[in-house]
Design a protein around this motif. Structure first.
Motif, PDB file in Angstrom:
ATOM      1  N   SER A  44       0.677  61.494 -39.791  1.00  0.00           N
ATOM      2  CA  SER A  44       0.728  62.151 -41.103  1.00  0.00           C
ATOM      3  C   SER A  44      -0.549  61.963 -41.910  1.00  0.00           C
ATOM      4  N   ILE A  45      -1.507  61.214 -41.398  1.00  0.00           N
ATOM      5  CA  ILE A  45      -2.731  60.919 -42.147  1.00  0.00           C
ATOM      6  C   ILE A  45      -3.826  61.905 -41.753  1.00  0.00           C
ATOM      7  N   ASN A  46      -4.446  62.505 -42.738  1.00  0.00           N
ATOM      8  CA  ASN A  46      -5.504  63.484 -42.508  1.00  0.00           C
ATOM      9  C   ASN A  46      -6.825  62.763 -42.257  1.00  0.00           C
ATOM     10  N   PRO A  47      -7.423  62.916 -41.062  1.00  0.00           N
ATOM     11  CA  PRO A  47      -8.698  62.245 -40.789  1.00  0.00           C
ATOM     12  C   PRO A  47      -9.796  62.612 -41.787  1.00  0.00           C
ATOM     13  N   ASN A  48      -9.698  63.789 -42.401  1.00  0.00           N
ATOM     14  CA  ASN A  48     -10.719  64.227 -43.348  1.00  0.00           C
ATOM     15  C   ASN A  48     -10.732  63.382 -44.619  1.00  0.00           C
ATOM     16  N   ASP A  49      -9.664  62.627 -44.862  1.00  0.00           N
ATOM     17  CA  ASP A  49      -9.591  61.783 -46.052  1.00  0.00           C
ATOM     18  C   ASP A  49     -10.112  60.372 -45.804  1.00  0.00           C
ATOM     19  N   ILE A  50     -10.560  60.087 -44.586  1.00  0.00           N
ATOM     20  CA  ILE A  50     -11.017  58.736 -44.238  1.00  0.00           C
ATOM     21  C   ILE A  50     -12.507  58.590 -44.557  1.00  0.00           C
ATOM     22  N   GLU A  51     -12.841  57.532 -45.285  1.00  0.00           N
ATOM     23  CA  GLU A  51     -14.230  57.227 -45.604  1.00  0.00           C
ATOM     24  C   GLU A  51     -14.840  56.275 -44.587  1.00  0.00           C
ATOM     25  N   SER A  52     -14.063  55.252 -44.177  1.00  0.00           N
ATOM     26  CA  SER A  52     -14.624  54.258 -43.257  1.00  0.00           C
ATOM     27  C   SER A  52     -13.509  53.468 -42.601  1.00  0.00           C
ATOM     28  N   PHE A  53     -13.857  52.841 -41.477  1.00  0.00           N
ATOM     29  CA  PHE A  53     -13.008  51.867 -40.799  1.00  0.00           C
ATOM     30  C   PHE A  53     -13.751  50.535 -40.760  1.00  0.00           C
TER      31      PHE A  53
ATOM     32  N   ILE B  89      -7.344  46.704 -38.333  1.00  0.00           N
ATOM     33  CA  ILE B  89      -8.143  47.893 -38.643  1.00  0.00           C
ATOM     34  C   ILE B  89      -7.888  48.255 -40.098  1.00  0.00           C
ATOM     35  N   ILE B  90      -8.941  48.171 -40.904  1.00  0.00           N
ATOM     36  CA  ILE B  90      -8.833  48.499 -42.327  1.00  0.00           C
ATOM     37  C   ILE B  90      -9.385  49.901 -42.545  1.00  0.00           C
ATOM     38  N   ILE B  91      -8.532  50.785 -43.050  1.00  0.00           N
ATOM     39  CA  ILE B  91      -8.919  52.166 -43.329  1.00  0.00           C
ATOM     40  C   ILE B  91      -9.162  52.301 -44.829  1.00  0.00           C
ATOM     41  N   THR B  92     -10.336  52.786 -45.175  1.00  0.00           N
ATOM     42  CA  THR B  92     -10.663  53.066 -46.572  1.00  0.00           C
ATOM     43  C   THR B  92     -10.769  54.576 -46.751  1.00  0.00           C
ATOM     44  N   THR B  93     -10.003  55.107 -47.683  1.00  0.00           N
ATOM     45  CA  THR B  93     -10.028  56.551 -47.906  1.00  0.00           C
ATOM     46  C   THR B  93     -11.125  56.931 -48.893  1.00  0.00           C
ATOM     47  N   LYS B  94     -11.453  58.212 -48.925  1.00  0.00           N
ATOM     48  CA  LYS B  94     -12.517  58.708 -49.801  1.00  0.00           C
ATOM     49  C   LYS B  94     -12.092  58.623 -51.255  1.00  0.00           C
ATOM     50  N   LYS B  95     -13.050  58.277 -52.101  1.00  0.00           N
ATOM     51  CA  LYS B  95     -12.768  58.040 -53.516  1.00  0.00           C
ATOM     52  C   LYS B  95     -13.401  59.126 -54.391  1.00  0.00           C
ATOM     53  N   GLY B  96     -13.075  59.048 -55.676  1.00  0.00           N
ATOM     54  CA  GLY B  96     -13.606  60.001 -56.632  1.00  0.00           C
ATOM     55  C   GLY B  96     -15.077  59.778 -56.916  1.00  0.00           C
ATOM     56  N   SER B  97     -15.678  60.755 -57.568  1.00  0.00           N
ATOM     57  CA  SER B  97     -17.102  60.695 -57.909  1.00  0.00           C
ATOM     58  C   SER B  97     -17.298  61.328 -59.280  1.00  0.00           C
ATOM     59  N   SER B  98     -18.294  60.860 -59.977  1.00  0.00           N
ATOM     60  CA  SER B  98     -18.607  61.460 -61.277  1.00  0.00           C
ATOM     61  C   SER B  98     -19.409  62.738 -61.129  1.00  0.00           C
TER      62      SER B  98
ATOM     63  N   ILE C 255     -13.177  60.142 -65.733  1.00  0.00           N
ATOM     64  CA  ILE C 255     -12.419  59.595 -64.611  1.00  0.00           C
ATOM     65  C   ILE C 255     -12.939  60.199 -63.301  1.00  0.00           C
ATOM     66  N   PRO C 256     -13.697  59.436 -62.508  1.00  0.00           N
ATOM     67  CA  PRO C 256     -14.118  59.937 -61.193  1.00  0.00           C
ATOM     68  C   PRO C 256     -12.880  60.264 -60.351  1.00  0.00           C
ATOM     69  N   THR C 257     -12.836  61.481 -59.846  1.00  0.00           N
ATOM     70  CA  THR C 257     -11.618  61.979 -59.207  1.00  0.00           C
ATOM     71  C   THR C 257     -11.962  62.726 -57.930  1.00  0.00           C
ATOM     72  N   ARG C 258     -11.072  62.610 -56.964  1.00  0.00           N
ATOM     73  CA  ARG C 258     -11.162  63.430 -55.753  1.00  0.00           C
ATOM     74  C   ARG C 258      -9.775  63.979 -55.437  1.00  0.00           C
ATOM     75  N   LEU C 259      -9.722  65.282 -55.216  1.00  0.00           N
ATOM     76  CA  LEU C 259      -8.484  65.944 -54.832  1.00  0.00           C
ATOM     77  C   LEU C 259      -8.742  66.728 -53.560  1.00  0.00           C
TER      78      LEU C 259
ATOM     79  N   LEU D 270      -4.936  62.450 -53.604  1.00  0.00           N
ATOM     80  CA  LEU D 270      -5.536  62.306 -54.924  1.00  0.00           C
ATOM     81  C   LEU D 270      -6.081  60.894 -55.073  1.00  0.00           C
ATOM     82  N   SER D 271      -7.332  60.791 -55.530  1.00  0.00           N
ATOM     83  CA  SER D 271      -7.950  59.496 -55.789  1.00  0.00           C
ATOM     84  C   SER D 271      -8.602  59.534 -57.162  1.00  0.00           C
TER      85      SER D 271
END
Length: 970
Positions: free
Chosen positions: A200-209, A230-239, A313-317, A340-341
């Motif tokens: 159910s996890i979208n690979p496009n939302d992954i920032e790093s492992f 394995i630590i998965i970090t998802t993509k975050k918001g940006s200004s 608020i730095p945001t990513r949708l 949403l981040s």
């Protein structure tokens, strides 16, 4: 969006002119390689707090700047650059992509560090390093990228994977690594209707492992970290505003088949071997494998937008839509994701808040892969369709009704069965990080996480008012089920960082609480006369942990890390509920010493050593083995009480002494960089020793023949090597190559009572087994008879070597012949850029892995030409043995094959257009094409040398896929 950007820029400019009446530095920051403007670049006057960030096009304005000032320009993934201001206050700055890894951030348990300061065996993979191609589930982004990590995935669309870090550490318990998403450890169990916990996890939302491999790095997760983390970090918001759209088309086709007899060859074989069965044959010519396999067409859409919501608020949708068609008829996987981040900060960055929320919808139809076996067996002289047949208009073997025990038409079985699953999952976390105003070195972190999944299945075979209209002899099938899992987390910890002269301290201490729920219900087949519905509600599993870590650095040359965690779990009784885990690691930055500091060859050299103890508690389906439980007996376990029939209750097995499985790891490693870090990598040597193994072992009491117990020892020795080289780095050409190699030696040192453990996991024959666990051998080794051959080199059916020389052939004459695990695992990745062109490929190799060819052992026999009163096809490999009945020879070593392989997973070629549609403010458009599963070189005779558990009994095959895609950035 463009108007909004222009409006926002205008407001900012007006504000700036109003506040300042001093000299203003204007400029643009570009990527030196592509010439594109870089958004979000930090520009600061050196030694001051006066700074700004570039806008979407890379433009910036910096007030209060005078001649002689030096500005520092920094951007993640690029080399830092300092520029001294002269008389020109309108400048262009070109940043070069950084090849320097030492300052890259590495996420570890409950914090982060840098590559330079890491003391344990930790490897980080970011988005720019991900494996490319037809990536549907996130773990495949890692495939072949990290030494010591193997990812094995079937060809089923969206299917789960077998992930192993350093081969795993257990025999009877789980060997899966702990997976942590944005600080939330997830349960490895999926719900009914889902293809896997990561589907159910979208690979496009992954920032790093971040892959934590040694025990000193994983010990902070204590009782669940024996198999790595394995630590998965998802993509975050940006200004800075950006809008990305990715579109991918996939066209897949299976090129390989199990060789069976064609219609003509089958008629000749029947005439030769079973002439009396010629009357059973038809006049058609059907390749049943061609009939059940299809050319798949799939699409992937991803749209993401970043920017500052309310300018604060730095945001990513992001939204994603995945539609993957399987290679087997009716097989399909659909997924929709919303992510949403939001990452605001308050009180001059003293309070940082991180919100990550994800919703996923899975919709699957499961094409029965078991019909591959039916396609091999079904008579090739019969047609697919028969309009006169009352069972759905498909041809079926008939004798008044469908012949009960013969193989069914595989096309009918696929098309008339509608086995579907639906899953809704929502997961995420809310994190507060507060740096105290009165003591900024101290910060408090609270992380709240939730992962809730609901799944359902409906399995229908075509029926009409209880009368069969499908290729079935029963009254149809209607089976339904539902399941829900819930995972809740509360983490609270303090962090303190301070420098005292040459010493630097970083201390973390805290508390973790996590609870898992699992319940569901199943109807069974409501048309079955003796069907009984069922429901379950597993006891909640609660994990509590007290954790601490201390990092000490002296002169940035001598680094020490200490980890400790005390864990408690509800899985064990009170006397064994708590366990203590910890680790220590030391690193010496040798390249900082005077005798290496000025070296022109060695730019980085770090020596590491570590020791740690981690645990294991994850047993399949066992949450409360220490509790006395009772179950109802079956219909043969009833008694009369008066005139009422009472079902008896039977005590279930119990083990109050069950406790943690523990794994101790000792490791020595070297991180190196040569020629100004143009070549970087690491070398690790390690030994893992697992004790008190959790295993389902024989018992003479306890109302059962076996129960999970703590017994046995298991050791893994290994060597890992990795190297990354910038082969060419010029203004127009960049070529980077990554290579990793892993050597593993696994051995069982102790089993319960020293007894062998038989693993029954092969088909064919009665009670047959060909896999064994034995002290002194690798886990799950093949245990077979030594085949004898005649003078012409042909195998003699049923003839084996008398290895013990007593004149009797029995199990004592079996011997260990290899095992399914590769001794050597290799990975090679290449990324080449020439101006606007990019070319990348990924190669993997396994050496020393063996496979038991269960397709041949259970099917390649002349006796199966008769399939319960109908004719049945068999593999052409029978011509190599001429065996009549393999049910007596399924344990021959003739079926153990070397399955070493070299595989090119993917290759992609792309071209990037810089601002091709200026009217719509497109920043870049990249078009690309590629191929997945390009080739496999192997001596293995089956469809695929990479199978689960080393038993090839017709896995879901991998298709060769043509890939077409476009990436648009606004």
């Amino acid at each position: 969006m463009r108007k909004f950007k222009l409006l926002l820029t205008g407001i900012l400019l007006c504000f700036s002119f109003t506040v300042f009446a001093q000299q203003t530095l204007k400029g643009v920051v570009k990527d030196k390689t592509t010439g594109e403007g870089l958004p979000g670049v930090t520009v600061v006057v050196k030694g001051t707090n006066n700074g700004t960030s570039t806008d979407f096009d890379g433009n910036f304005e910096l007030k209060n700047v005078k001649s002689g000032d030096t500005i520092v320009v920094t951007y993640l993934g690029f080399k830092e650059q300092e520029v001294t201001i002269g008389t020109n206050f309108n400048i262009t700055i070109q940043l070069e992509e950084s090849t320097e890894r030492l300052d890259e951030i590495v996420v570890v348990g409950y914090g982060s560090t840098t590559v330079k300061d890491a003391t344990g065996s930790v490897e980080a993979i970011t988005a720019k390093d991900f494996t490319k191609g037809n990536i549907v589930t996130p773990e495949n982004l890692l495939s072949g990228r990290v030494s010591g990590v193997s990812v094995k995935t079937s060809g089923a669309p969206g299917s789960g994977s077998e992930i192993r870090i350093r081969g795993g550490s257990s025999l009877g318990a789980s060997n899966n690594p702990l997976i942590v998403i944005d600080g939330l450890p997830i349960n490895e169990g999926s719900v009914t209707g889902s293809r896997g916990i990561l589907a159910s996890i979208n690979p496009n939302d992954i920032e790093s492992f971040s892959v934590l491999k040694d025990a000193s790095a994983t010990a902070i997760y204590g009782s669940r970290a024996a198999n790595g983390v394995i630590i998965i970090t998802t993509k975050k918001g940006s200004s800075s505003y950006s809008l990305d759209y990715d579109l991918q088309f996939n066209f897949g086709k299976l090129n390989d088949r199990v060789d069976v007899f064609s219609a003509g060859a089958f008629r000749d074989l029947i005439a030769q071997r079973r002439p009396g069965d010629l009357g059973l044959l038809g006049s058609a010519s059907t390749d049943w494998q061609d009939q059940i396999f299809q050319t798949s067409v799939s699409t992937i859409h991803n749209l993401s937008v970043r920017g500052a919501l309310f300018d604060k608020i730095p945001t990513r949708l992001s939204v994603g839509f995945t539609d993957i068609e399987g290679s087997i008829l009716t097989s399909n996987f659909n997924r929709a994701n919303v992510s949403l981040s939001m990452n605001p900060s308050f009180f001059d960055d003293h309070l940082k808040i991180g919100l990550n929320y994800n919703r996923a919808f899975e919709d699957s139809r499961f094409g029965d892969s078991g019909q591959i076996g039916s396609a091999l067996r079904y008579d090739p002289t019969q047609p697919v369709y028969d309009a006169t047949n009352p069972y759905g208009g498909f041809y079926q073997h008939m004798s008044g009704a469908i012949i009960a025990n013969g193989t069914r038409n595989p096309v009918a079985e696929l098309l008339l069965r509608n086995n579907t699953g639906k899953v809704f999952r929502q997961y995420g976390n809310l994190k507060f990080d507060y740096k105290f105003h009165f003591l900024p070195e101290l910060s408090a972190v609270v992380n709240l996480g939730i992962d809730k999944t609901k799944g359902s299945t409906i399995d229908l075979n075509d029926y009409d008012l209880g009368r069969p209209s499908a290729a079935l002899i029963n009254a149809g099938v209607d089976s339904r089920g539902s399941q829900e899992r819930k995972n809740e987390l509360i983490d609270a910890y303090l962090k303190y960082g301070k420098e005292f002269g040459d010493f630097k301290f970083d201390v973390t201490a805290g508390y973790s609480y996590q609870r898992f729920e699992n319940f569901g219900s199943f109807t069974g087949n409501i048309f079955a006369p003796n069907n009984v519905a069922s429901s379950f509600a597993d006891p909640d599993v609660v994990n509590i942990g007290y954790l601490g870590r201390v990092n000490v650095s002296y002169k940035d040359k001598y680094l020490l890390t200490l980890n400790y965690r005390r864990d408690g779990t509800s899985r064990f009784s009170e006397k064994n509920r708590w366990g203590d885990f910890g680790g220590a690691s030391f690193a010496w930055q040798m390249s900082e010493e005077d005798f290496l500091k000025d070296s022109n060859v060695i730019s980085t050299l770090k020596l590491r050593a570590s020791y740690g103890l981690t645990g294991q508690q994850n047993l399949p389906g066992v949450n409360d083995l220490y509790l006395q439980r009772y179950r109802f007996g079956n219909q043969n376990s009833q008694y009369l009480f008066g005139n009422q029939v009472i079902l008896s209750t039977i005590p279930s097995e119990i083990n109050e002494d069950l406790k943690w499985e523990e794994t101790a790891t000792i490791e020595v490693g070297i991180d190196y960089g040569l020629f100004d870090d143009k070549i970087t990598g690491s070398l690790n040597v390690f030994k893992k020793n697992s004790t008190d193994l959790l295993a389902d072992s024989p018992t003479a009491y306890n109302f059962t023949n076996s129960v999970f117990q703590n017994n046995g020892e298991f050791v893994t020795r290994g060597i890992e090597f990795s190297a990354s080289a910038d082969v060419i780095a010029t203004e127009d050409i960049n070529w980077n190559v990554n290579f990793n190699a892993t050597f593993l030696d696994r051995e069982i040192e102790k089993l319960a009572l020293g007894q062998d453990v038989q693993i029954f996991n092969i088909s064919g024959g009665t009670g047959g087994y060909a896999v064994l666990r034995r002290e002194g051998e690798a886990p799950d080794s093949f245990y077979v008879f030594k085949q004898l051959y005649d003078t012409a080199g042909n195998p003699i059916e049923g003839a084996y070597a008398d290895l013990d020389g007593n004149g009797i052939i029995n199990d004592d004459d079996r011997y260990i012949k290899e095992n399914p695990q590769a001794n050597v695992i290799l990975g090679l990745q290449s990324s080449f850029n020439y101006k606007k062109f990019d070319l990348a490929f990924n190669l993997r190799a396994n050496i020393g892995n063996y496979v038991y060819n269960n397709v041949n052992s259970s099917r390649a026999q002349y006796a199966l030409l008769q399939d319960n009163a109908v004719a049945g096809n068999i593999p052409t490999s029978v011509l190599n043995t001429n065996f009549i009945n393999t049910s007596d020879v399924i344990t021959s070593d003739i079926y153990i094959e070397n399955a070493s392989f070299l595989r090119m997973d993917n290759i992609t070629l792309g071209y990037t257009f810089d601002r091709p549609i200026k009217k719509y403010s497109t920043n870049s458009v990249r078009i690309w094409a590629g191929m997945q599963n390009v080739f496999t070189i192997t001596n293995y005779s089956g469809l695929d040398p990479e199978v689960f558990n080393g038993i090839d009994n017709l896995i879901y095959p991998r298709a060769r896929t043509i890939l077409l895609g476009v990436n648009v950035k606004f």
